[in-house]
Design a protein around this motif. Structure first.
Motif, short mmCIF file in Angstrom:
data_model
loop_
_atom_site.label_atom_id
_atom_site.label_comp_id
_atom_site.label_asym_id
_atom_site.label_seq_id
_atom_site.Cartn_x
_atom_site.Cartn_y
_atom_site.Cartn_z
N ARG A 219 10.34 4.11 -9.28
CA ARG A 219 9.82 5.16 -8.64
C ARG A 219 9.29 6.29 -9.67
O ARG A 219 8.39 6.73 -9.53
N GLN A 220 10.10 6.73 -10.55
CA GLN A 220 9.80 7.55 -11.59
C GLN A 220 8.48 7.30 -12.26
O GLN A 220 7.61 7.78 -12.61
N ARG A 221 8.63 6.04 -12.66
CA ARG A 221 7.57 5.52 -13.49
C ARG A 221 5.85 5.51 -12.81
O ARG A 221 4.93 5.67 -13.20
N SER B 182 -0.08 12.90 -6.97
CA SER B 182 -0.27 11.66 -6.53
C SER B 182 0.90 10.88 -6.36
O SER B 182 0.68 9.56 -6.74
N GLU B 183 1.79 11.54 -5.85
CA GLU B 183 3.12 10.76 -5.39
C GLU B 183 2.81 9.87 -4.41
O GLU B 183 2.11 9.78 -3.59
N GLY B 184 3.23 8.58 -4.72
CA GLY B 184 3.32 7.32 -4.06
C GLY B 184 2.07 6.72 -4.35
O GLY B 184 1.51 5.60 -3.59
N ILE B 185 1.29 6.96 -5.31
CA ILE B 185 -0.12 6.16 -5.79
C ILE B 185 -0.05 5.62 -7.17
O ILE B 185 0.56 6.61 -7.91
N PHE B 186 -0.45 4.55 -7.25
CA PHE B 186 -0.54 4.26 -8.86
C PHE B 186 -1.53 3.38 -9.06
O PHE B 186 -1.92 2.50 -7.98
N ASN C 112 1.08 5.76 0.55
CA ASN C 112 1.38 6.79 1.80
C ASN C 112 0.32 6.40 2.49
O ASN C 112 0.50 6.50 3.97
N THR C 113 -0.74 5.56 2.44
CA THR C 113 -1.70 5.32 3.49
C THR C 113 -1.80 3.63 3.65
O THR C 113 -2.13 3.10 4.70
N GLY C 114 -0.60 2.77 2.98
CA GLY C 114 -0.61 1.69 3.10
C GLY C 114 -2.01 0.85 2.60
O GLY C 114 -2.14 -0.20 3.00
N ALA C 115 -2.66 1.35 1.46
CA ALA C 115 -3.74 0.75 0.95
C ALA C 115 -3.43 0.01 -0.40
O ALA C 115 -2.73 0.56 -1.35
N CYS C 116 -4.09 -1.20 -0.44
CA CYS C 116 -4.06 -1.92 -1.69
C CYS C 116 -5.39 -2.50 -1.85
O CYS C 116 -5.65 -3.39 -1.31
N ASN C 117 -6.08 -1.97 -2.93
CA ASN C 117 -7.32 -2.42 -3.24
C ASN C 117 -7.58 -3.00 -4.76
O ASN C 117 -7.01 -2.15 -5.66
N MET C 118 -8.41 -3.83 -5.07
CA MET C 118 -8.99 -4.15 -6.44
C MET C 118 -10.07 -3.28 -6.58
O MET C 118 -11.05 -3.02 -5.52
N LEU C 119 -10.35 -2.51 -7.45
CA LEU C 119 -11.55 -1.56 -7.77
C LEU C 119 -12.63 -2.11 -8.27
O LEU C 119 -13.00 -2.10 -9.64
N VAL C 120 -13.28 -3.07 -7.56
CA VAL C 120 -14.43 -3.94 -8.03
C VAL C 120 -15.46 -3.63 -7.01
O VAL C 120 -15.30 -3.46 -5.68
#
Length: 594
Positions: free
Chosen positions: A408-410, A417-421, A528-536
């Motif tokens: 969680r910390q890393r 941008s908590e909850g986003i990586f 936070n929004t339940g999104a997972c995307n490749m940035l393509v």
């Protein structure tokens, strides 16, 4: 032999053994059963014939205890006025079956459907233990819809090594990391593995085996307190006896799975799974059982009903203790008591006891608050599965109860941008590719990498393999970095403490988004929004799609080919899609055979 039950009824087995309209067929059916000493009088007595679906064998060690328990089940059936008939099931053993035991859940299901439909069985005891033996049998019982009850085999005794608890599965994953980091040698690794399996029974952690047996009890398919009793305990044999007695009563009452496996029951199962820190494999198994029961569950139900549920059970891998302590703390009923007091259950529903779940839970508060926490002061808030979607998949889950403070910390605590990586992808086509390349310096894997595995779903593997809980390269492990973000279209062991994104559907082998991910792509995850995307870009994605999807291994057996041609995705339970339309098939007796 007179029927001593106060409410006799005509059973389906009498169409075989007591059918005056077809005395010729009756003679044929009776004749061969008598060759081992059973009498025509018994078979024609009007007493129910109770099947014992035997899942134990020498190649199913987690369920082998049932070879002994079946004797006590028989005693209970006889004492209650039934006639026991034991028969074997197709074995399902998670640890040893290659390429994965997942292909055999549906095979075992199909075999049991045929047995229960085509033989003179009025009710059945389902002997469960290892991961998929539980859903396979409940799926079949739901399809056929004759009275059925679950008898869990129970977990192993707690494992101990060097004065510390050693949990099955969890110890393997921890030891594997220590071995790769050079902290232990091969012999110590094997010693840890052996210590984690000290007796008969299934996993003593809250892996998939303990989870699915807990879910069976939460659904109402077993006697109260059944699931957590360790296999070697005397109470396990006593539970087997009482289960044998109870199934006879269920036969006379005609209490069938369709009266127990309701939508309310499945929603409660989702809630219980979160509260116990249950396995991610519960998601496809619960969906599969519901579909075969004709109950509509939506993917959103995991968030709507299961996400905002606290972790109450302090048991590995999400907590500290193991199965023996859980049993002594009150097991599943004590967890459900907490949930009921908090208004989280729909407990006015029928169960295999013949009573409501609310009645079953009376007086079940725990006396061990180190193991079972109060709802108002839980081990962790919001411990359910997080459902995600995006351009990589339409559905995947993340087990939030195993997100460590370090993870969680890393990854989840960037100010603003908590909850986003965001991470850079290292993509592997199956586990052979992962093992061959994970330590390749050319991949440049560091703390900001997400390990991605594809080709591991129901069609691609085939069967969906437990390979998503990938560990970092040895170089990172030696630096003390024991966990990286992981993502895949396969599954992971329920004993894993990795907060992976997994069960991704649709899988890469059928054209899911993971098929078009490449090494070096950026992946953005927003919990936070339940999104997972490749940035393509859309243009680049279209170009990659034109290249086609990664190849998958050819089928090696006839069943693998059949499995691949019939199976759906993990989101909807990885069922044989052609099978879900068959429900309540025992309503119509099969035709005579001569």
């Amino acid at each position: 032999m007179k029927n001593q039950h106060p409410t006799p009824r005509r059973f389906r087995s009498q169409d075989w053994f007591d059918n005056p309209d077809h005395i010729d067929m009756t003679a044929l059916y009776l004749e061969r059963f008598m060759n081992y000493g059973i009498t025509a009088e018994e078979l024609r007595s009007g007493r129910p014939i109770i099947g014992i679906a035997q899942s134990g064998s020498d190649i199913s060690p987690c369920n082998r205890i049932h070879l002994e328990l079946a004797r006590r089940v028989r005693d209970g059936i006889r004492d209650a006025g039934g006639i026991p008939m034991e028969f074997p099931l197709h074995p399902v053993f998670e640890n040893c079956r290659r390429p994965t035991a997942a292909i055999d859940r549906n095979l075992s299901y199909m075999g049991l459907v045929e047995i229960l439909h085509g033989y003179p069985i009025d009710a059945v005891v389902l002997t469960t233990g290892c991961d998929k033996t539980t859903p396979a049998q409940i799926m079949a019982a739901a399809t056929v819809d004759i009275p059925a009850i679950v008898l869990s085999g129970g977990p192993m005794l707690d494992g101990w090594l060097d004065g510390e608890l050693v949990g099955s599965g969890a110890a393997i994953w921890k030891g594997r990391r220590q071995l790769s980091a050079g902290a232990i040698d091969n012999e110590k690794f094997l010693e840890i593995a052996a210590a984690s399996a000290p007796s008969s029974g299934h996993c003593n952690t809250m892996g998939t085996a303990s989870t699915m047996n807990a879910i069976a009890e939460a659904l109402g398919m077993s006697l109260t307190g059944c699931s957590a009793i360790p296999a070697p305990y005397r109470e396990r044999g006593q539970m087997a006896y009482e289960t044998g007695r109870r199934i006879v009563g269920m036969a006379y009452e005609d209490l069938r799975p369709s009266a127990i496996l309701t939508r309310d029951a499945f929603l409660d199962a989702i809630v219980v799974n979160a509260a116990i820190g249950g396995s991610t494999n519960a998601q496809p198994h619960i969906m599969a059982m519901a579909r075969h029961a004709g109950v509509e569950l939506q993917s959103d139900d995991w968030m709507t009903y299961g996400y905002d549920v606290p972790l109450l059970l302090n048991m590995q891998p999400a907590g500290k203790y193991l199965g023996e302590r859980f049993h002594r703390a009150g097991g599943v009923p004590a967890i459900m008591w907490e949930l009921q007091q908090a208004g989280k259950l729909r407990s006015e529903r029928m169960t295999a006891t013949g009573k409501s779940m609310a009645s079953n839970l009376e007086g079940r508060e725990t006396g061990d608050r180190e193991v079972i926490f109060p709802f108002a002061a839980p081990l962790r808030e919001r411990a359910g599965f997080l459902a995600l979607k995006g351009n990589l998949f339409n559905f995947a889950i993340m087990k939030t109860s195993v997100i460590s403070d370090t993870f969680r910390q890393r990854y989840l605590s960037t100010p603003g941008s908590e909850g986003i990586f965001e991470c850079t992808a290292a993509v592997f086509d199956g586990s052979d590719d992962y093992h061959a390349r994970i330590n390749d310096p050319a991949l440049g894997i560091d703390e900001n990498t997400i390990l991605v595995i594809r080709g591991a779903g129901p069609v691609g593997w085939p069967g969906s393999a437990e390979v998503v809980n990938m560990q970092p390269p040895d170089a990172l492990l030696r630096r003390g970095i024991t966990t990286l973000p992981t993502l895949g279209d396969g599954r992971q062991s329920g004993t894993s403490d990795s907060p992976s994104i997994l069960n991704a559907s649709p899988e890469s082998a059928v054209g899911g988004g993971l098929a078009y991910l490449r090494d070096g792509d950026k992946v953005r995850i927003d919990l936070n929004t339940g999104a997972c995307n490749m940035l393509v870009s859309d243009e680049e994605l279209a170009r990659r799609k034109a290249e086609g999807i990664p190849a998958v291994p050819a089928s090696q057996t006839p069943w693998q080919e059949i499995y691949r041609s019939t199976v759906g995705q993990l989101e909807t339970g990885a069922c044989m899609e052609l099978a879900v339309k068959y429900q309540g098939v025992a309503k119509v007796l099969p035709r005579h055979n001569h």
